[in-house]
Design a protein around this motif. Structure first.
Motif, short mmCIF file in Angstrom:
data_model
loop_
_atom_site.label_atom_id
_atom_site.label_comp_id
_atom_site.label_asym_id
_atom_site.label_seq_id
_atom_site.Cartn_x
_atom_site.Cartn_y
_atom_site.Cartn_z
N UNK A 110 6.92 1.83 -1.16
CA UNK A 110 8.18 1.33 -0.62
C UNK A 110 8.31 -0.16 -0.93
N UNK A 111 9.00 -0.48 -2.03
CA UNK A 111 9.08 -1.86 -2.51
C UNK A 111 9.89 -2.76 -1.60
N UNK A 112 10.70 -2.20 -0.73
CA UNK A 112 11.49 -3.06 0.17
C UNK A 112 10.60 -3.81 1.17
N UNK A 113 9.37 -3.35 1.36
CA UNK A 113 8.44 -4.02 2.28
C UNK A 113 7.47 -4.95 1.56
N UNK A 114 7.66 -5.14 0.26
CA UNK A 114 6.73 -5.96 -0.53
C UNK A 114 6.77 -7.42 -0.10
N UNK A 115 5.60 -8.06 -0.10
CA UNK A 115 5.52 -9.51 0.16
C UNK A 115 6.10 -10.23 -1.05
N UNK A 116 6.89 -11.26 -0.80
CA UNK A 116 7.57 -11.99 -1.88
C UNK A 116 7.08 -13.44 -1.91
N UNK A 167 0.85 -1.20 0.00
CA UNK A 167 0.00 0.00 0.00
C UNK A 167 0.88 1.25 0.00
N UNK A 168 0.53 2.25 -0.81
CA UNK A 168 1.34 3.47 -0.83
C UNK A 168 1.24 4.24 0.48
#
Length: 113
Positions: A28-34, A16-17
């Motif tokens: 913030x892509x560093x917190x994206x679920x992988x 979420x932005x």
């Protein structure tokens, strides 16, 4: 088709932005679920433009299992390189004996330079 998986594809689900200090929306892509899937990746095209500096646009075809959770807003990593999902993924379902060929096709795009 997803007959012979060739790569591990890691889907980064768009978080979420949030808002920065200037009240701009930031992802913030560093917190994206992988989530990793076994898939097939094939080169589609690569082109270079020289209009406002050198840019190389690389496009891949990616085939994942039909159960893969991926949207047009996500990113994907292949061999340590991050690509953006370009457009909405297409889901192909088969019927009867062709159900084994069911897959999801997405286009991955990366612009460098």
């Amino acid at each position: 088709m997803l007959l012979l998986p060739t790569h591990t594809v890691t889907v980064l689900s768009r978080p979420a932005p949030t808002r920065d200090r200037q009240n701009n929306r930031v992802v913030e892509w560093s917190t994206a679920a992988r989530t990793s899937y076994q898939g097939r990746v094939e080169p589609l095209s690569s082109s270079e433009t020289v209009q406002q500096g050198d840019q190389v646009i690389t496009t891949l075809d990616c085939f994942l299992p039909p159960s893969a959770v991926v949207t047009e807003y996500d990113r994907a990593e292949v061999d340590g390189v991050t690509y953006e999902v370009d457009g909405k993924p297409d889901v192909y379902t088969g019927h009867g004996p062709l159900k084994l060929l069911a897959h999801q096709r997405l286009t991955l795009r990366r612009v460098t330079g």
